[in-house]
Design an enzyme around this catalytic site. Structure first.
Site, PDB file in Angstrom:
ATOM      1  N   ARG A  37       0.785  -1.179  -0.301  1.00  0.00           N
ATOM      2  CA  ARG A  37       0.116   0.008  -0.445  1.00  0.00           C
ATOM      3  C   ARG A  37       0.768   1.092  -0.130  1.00  0.00           C
ATOM      4  NH1 ARG A  37      -4.404   0.832   4.797  1.00  0.00           N
ATOM      5  NH2 ARG A  37      -5.125  -1.024   3.911  1.00  0.00           N
ATOM      6  N   HIS A  83      -8.645  -4.710  -7.648  1.00  0.00           N
ATOM      7  CA  HIS A  83      -8.027  -2.927  -6.342  1.00  0.00           C
ATOM      8  C   HIS A  83      -9.176  -3.214  -5.219  1.00  0.00           C
ATOM      9  CE1 HIS A  83      -5.061  -1.348  -3.880  1.00  0.00           C
ATOM     10  NE2 HIS A  83      -6.362  -0.454  -3.905  1.00  0.00           N
ATOM     11  N   TYR A 128     -17.976  12.916 -13.498  1.00  0.00           N
ATOM     12  CA  TYR A 128     -17.865  14.266 -14.288  1.00  0.00           C
ATOM     13  C   TYR A 128     -16.321  13.860 -15.098  1.00  0.00           C
ATOM     14  CZ  TYR A 128     -21.493  15.572 -12.020  1.00  0.00           C
ATOM     15  OH  TYR A 128     -23.013  15.853 -11.272  1.00  0.00           O
TER      16      TYR A 128
END
Length: 751
Positions: A37, A83, A128
Site C-alpha cells: 500500500r 483492487h 464528471y
C-alpha cells in the site's frame, strides 16, 4: 493446554493464545501496509494501486492516442478486477497521477476539473471527469506483453495482473512518492528525467563511479514548479549520501513598477494560503511596509501574486526575507528515500544504490525481453522450416493428405517433421500454397535468421547489452525529457524581523501615572499633565519615544520591565495598569519610565545619593518579573531617570532636601548594568534611613544648558555660568542654595 502452541478442539477449530494471535495479526497487517500500500517498488516506482490503475487503463485501450473515457469506468475496472478497496481512495490516486502540479511526469491525461494548485482536492467527481494515459505512460507499458514481468493472480483468482511494470526509466526517482506505513514512511522527491537518465548512462559506462560523479549529473531534485531550491549543494549531496535529510524551496519574485510580483511558489503551496498568511500579518499590524495585496493569476500567468509596498523607501529585499521566514513562500521538505528493493524488503537507499539496483532491474528486464523475442523467432523459424519442406514436396504432401486417414504421423515420419510442424502444415490454407508464398517464406526466414543471430550475440555479450540499454535510455531521455524546472540557487537564510523593526516609526509620548497606569499618545507635542486621570490618580512622568522602540519602566525596588511602545493603549482613554502586564514584587509600584534607542545613556540614581550610567538596551527585560537593576540602600527610593546626551560634556545637577546642590561631570559616574552605583552627593546614611535628608532629584544637563528649580510657586533659573558656582568633587556635600530655595520640590531643564 500449552499456552505457547495452538491446538484444535473437538470441532476442528484452531485455538491460539490471544497474545500470539494479536501479534501475528498486527505483523501481517504491518507487512501488508508496507509492501502492498504505502511504499513504491524500485523497479517501476509505483504503489500497487497506481500500478493497477495504469494497467487497467491500458487494458481499456486508453492510450495517449485514444479518446478520453469516463474516470468512473476506469475506477470501476480497477476495483472490480484488481483492487477491492474504496472507490474514493482509488480515484484520488488517479487524480494525483493526472495533476501536472503534483506529478513531475503525469501518467494520466485528464479532461475536466482535476483540481488546482490552490486546492488540489477541488477535483470533480469521477462521473464528471474523463481520462486517458499520457505518452509518458508508455515508459511503463511498452514492454509489458514481451515476457518481461511475472504475472500473478488477482484477488479472486479469475484474472492475471503484472507483479510490476517493465519500466524503461527509473520512475521511482522521476515522479517520487510519499507514503506512511506502519513504523516507517517515504518521501521521495521528483527528479529531472534527462539528469537521471544521464546518471544511469554514466553508471553503465563507469560501474565504479561514486556518488560525487553521479551528483555531477543529478545536482538535486526537480519539482513540477519553477520555485528555487535554495539548499546548498553540499547539503543536497549529504541527502543523496544518507538517503534522508531535508531541502528548502523558495518562491521566485521580481520587482515590477515598484510592486513585488511572485511568479512561482514552492511545491504544493497554495497561492490563496500565501495571501491569507500575509493578510493576517497586515491585520495584526505586523507588516506595516505593505500597502496592498492582490492575486493577478490567470490562464496565461498561473501564479502572479502582487505585493505593493507602502513607499519606494521600503527595503524590499529585507521585507521578502521576513516573508520567506514567516509564510509558506519558503518551505522545507523532508527527504526519505525509502522503497521496496529488488529483494522485496523496504530500505532507505542512497542515490548510487538506487540507480545501481534499478539498472540491475532494467538489465534483467531487457534480457527477458530479448529471450522472449528469441524464443518467438526460433519458434517461427521452426514452423517456416517445416512449411518449406511442404513446398518442396508439395505433390507428395497433397497425396498423403488425400490418401491417409491420419496424415499427421505419416508426414512426420516421411519428412522428419515435429508434431508442431506437421500441425502447422495441415492448418495451412490452400491459398498459401501458391508459388509466390515460397519467396515470402524464404525472405521471412532470412530476416528472422538475421534477427536470431543478433539476439543471440546480444544475449551472449555483456558489452552489447550495455550498449543496448544505454541507447534505449538515451532515446527515452530525448523523447520524454525536458529542461529542469526548479533552479538550484544557494540563497541567504530567511530571517524574520523582530516586532520593533516591523512596527511603524512614529513619534509617541509614553505617560505613566502615580498609580502605575500607562498609555501612549501620538506625537511629542502633548502636555501629559493635561490628560484626564482616574480619581485619586495623577501625572507622574512621561518619555518621548518612537513607536518602534521599547518603553522601560522601573518599580519602587529598582527592577526594570519593558514593553514595545506600539503595544501600549491609546491616550484617548485612561490607559491600563502595568500590573496587568508585569508581576512586580508584592506591594511594589511603578515609579519611573524611560526608553529610546538601545544605545541611549541614562542616569539611574536613588535618593540616597548613589547612581550610575547605563544604556537603555541593558534595561530591557522580556520576563514578566522584570530584572534587578538599581540596588537601594536602606530607606532609599528610586529617582526619576535622566537622559544623558553626551557623557563627556553633560553635567549632573544633584539637589538635596536640605537645600544643597552639587554639579559634577557626567563621566565621573561609572558605566554599570546593575548595582548601587557610586556616590553622587554626600548625605549621611542615617539621614536617608530616617528620611530627614535625601536627594530630591538628579538631572543631566547638556553643555550650555539651564536648570529650573521649583519651590512651591516660586522658581529659579540657573544658567550655565550660575551652575559653575556649585561644581565640586563627586561625593561632596555641595553648596547651599539661595534663601527661599532651601526646600526644592523638583528640578527640570529650562527652555
Amino acid at each position: 493446554m500449552d499456552q505457547e502452541t495452538s491446538q484444535f478442539n473437538d470441532d476442528g477449530v484452531e485455538q491460539l493464545p490471544l497474545h500470539r494471535f494479536t501479534e501475528k495479526a498486527y505483523l501481517d497487517y504491518s507487512m501488508y501496509v508496507i509492501l502492498d500500500r504505502a511504499l513504491p517498488y524500485i523497479g517501476d516506482g509505483l504503489k500497487p494501486v497506481q500500478r493497477r490503475i495504469v494497467y487497467a487503463m491500458s487494458e481499456l485501450g486508453l492510450s495517449a492516442a485514444s479518446k478520453h473515457k469516463k474516470s468512473a469506468r476506469t475506477v470501476g475496472d480497477v476495483l472490480g478486477k484488481f483492487h477491492p478497496h474504496g472507490d474514493s481512495a482509488c480515484y484520488e490516486a488517479m487524480v494525483l497521477m493526472a495533476q501536472d502540479f503534483s506529478y513531475r511526469y503525469p501518467l494520466v491525461d485528464g479532461q475536466g476539473n482535476w483540481g488546482s494548485p490552490d486546492d488540489p482536492k477541488s477535483f470533480a467527481a469521477m462521473r464528471y471527469t474523463e481520462a486517458r494515459l499520457t505518452p509518458y505512460a508508455q515508459v511503463l507499458l511498452s514492454e509489458l506483453g514481451q515476457g518481461t514481468v511475472e504475472w500473478v493472480a488477482n484477488f479472486d483468482g479469475t484474472l492475471k495482473e503484472p507483479a510490476m511494470l517493465p519500466a524503461r526509466l527509473p520512475n521511482v526517482l522521476l515522479n517520487g512518492a510519499t507514503g506512511i506505513a506502519v513504523g516507517m514512511a517515504t518521501d521521495i522527491p521528483p527528479h529531472n528525467l534527462r539528469e537521471i537518465a544521464s546518471a544511469c548512462i554514466r553508471l553503465i559506462e563507469q560501474p565504479k563511479a561514486g556518488l560525487s560523479e553521479l551528483c555531477e549529473h543529478v545536482p538535486g531534485p526537480d519539482f513540477p514548479t519553477d520555485a528555487e531550491i535554495i539548499t546548498p549543494r553540499g547539503e543536497l549531496r549529504k541527502v543523496y549520501e544518507n538517503g534522508s535529510g531535508s531541502l528548502r524551496m523558495r518562491a521566485r519574485w521580481h520587482k515590477d513598477q515598484g510592486a513585488i510580483v511572485i511568479t512561482a511558489l514552492p511545491y504544493q503551496v497554495s497561492g490563496a494560503r500565501i495571501l491569507e498568511q500575509i493578510a493576517a500579518q497586515m491585520q495584526a499590524r505586523k507588516l506595516p511596509w505593505v500597502e496592498d495585496l492582490r492575486d493577478e493569476s490567470d490562464h496565461e500567468n498561473p501564479t502572479r501574486l502582487v505585493i505593493v509596498p507602502r513607499s519606494n523607501r521600503v527595503d524590499v529585499e529585507r521585507m521578502m526575507l521576513h516573508l520567506f521566514a514567516t509564510t509558506d513562500l519558503e518551505r522545507s521538505y523532508r527527504v526519505n528515500l525509502n522503497m521496496i528493493g529488488l529483494d522485496g524488503r523496504p530500505q532507505v537507499k542512497d542515490l548510487r544504490t538506487i540507480l545501481a539496483e534499478w539498472l540491475e532491474f532494467r538489465f534483467a528486464t531487457v534480457r527477458r525481453r530479448l529471450q522472449f523475442r528469441l524464443d518467438k523467432v526460433l519458434e517461427r523459424l521452426h514452423l517456416l522450416e517445416g512449411l518449406m519442406v511442404a513446398f518442396l514436396n508439395l505433390d507428395e504432401v497433397i497425396r498423403i493428405i488425400r490418401s491417409d486417414d491420419e496424415p499427421k504421423p505419416v508426414l512426420m515420419q516421411r519428412f522428419d517433421l515435429s508434431e508442431v510442424q506437421a500441425d502447422y502444415i495441415l492448418d495451412t490454407k490452400l491459398r498459401h500454397l501458391a508459388r509466390l508464398e515460397e519467396m515470402k517464406i524464404r525472405a521471412e526466414q532470412d530476416a528472422l535468421s538475421k534477427e536470431r543471430d543478433d539476439l543471440q550475440k546480444t544475449l551472449g555479450s555483456k558489452q552489447r547489452m550495455k550498449t543496448l540499454v544505454r541507447k534505449e535510455l538515451a532515446a527515452d531521455a530525448d523523447k520524454y525529457g525536458d529542461e529542469r524546472r526548479s533552479p538550484i540557487i544557494e540563497r541567504a537564510a530567511a530571517e524574520a524581523m523582530d516586532e520593533a523593526e516591523l512596527a511603524p516609526s512614529e513619534p509617541v509620548t509614553v505617560v505613566l501615572s502615580d498609580k502605575g497606569w500607562v498609555r501612549a499618545a501620538k506625537g511629542h507635542e502633548i502636555n501629559p499633565a493635561d490628560l484626564s486621570y482616574k480619581a485619586g490618580d495623577g501625572f507622574r512622568q512621561a518619555v518621548r519615544l518612537r513607536s518602534n522602540q521599547q518603553a522601560v519602566f522601573l518599580d519602587s525596588v529598582g527592577r526594570s520591565y519593558s514593553l514595545a511602545a506600539h503595544t501600549l493603549p491609546s491616550a484617548r482613554g485612561q490607559g491600563e495598569p502595568l500590573t496587568g502586564r508585569f508581576n512586580p514584587p508584592a506591594g511594589q509600584t511603578f515609579v519611573a519610565t524611560l526608553g529610546g534607542d538601545p544605545e541611549q545613556w541614562w542616569l539611574l540614581a536613588s535618593d540616597a545619593g548613589y547612581g550610575f550610567r547605563v544604556q537603555a538596551g541593558e534595561l530591557l527585560a522580556n520576563k514578566k518579573a522584570g530584572k534587578a537593576v538599581l540596588s537601594l540602600p536602606k530607606g532609599a527610593r528610586v529617582l526619576r531617570p535622566s537622559a544623558i546626551r553626551a557623557a563627556d560634556s553633560d553635567r549632573l545637577v544633584a539637589v538635596t532636601s536640605a537645600g544643597r546642590m552639587l554639579v559634577i561631570p557626567a563621566n565621573d559616574l561609572p558605566e554599570l548594568t546593575r548595582g548601587k552605583g557610586n556616590k553622587i552627593i554626600g548625605i549621611p546614611a542615617k539621614a536617608v534611613a530616617e528620611r530627614s535628608e535625601f536627594v530630591v532629584d538628579v538631572l543631566a544637563v547638556p553643555e550650555g544648558g539651564k536648570v529650573r528649580l521649583n519651590s512651591g510657586k516660586r522658581y529659579l533659573i540657573l544658567r550655565a555660568a550660575d551652575l559653575n558656582a556649585y561644581e565640586g568633587e563627586r561625593g561632596r556635600r555641595g553648596n547651599k542654595l539661595p534663601r527661599g530655595f532651601q526646600k526644592v520640590d523638583s528640578i527640570e531643564p529650562a527652555d
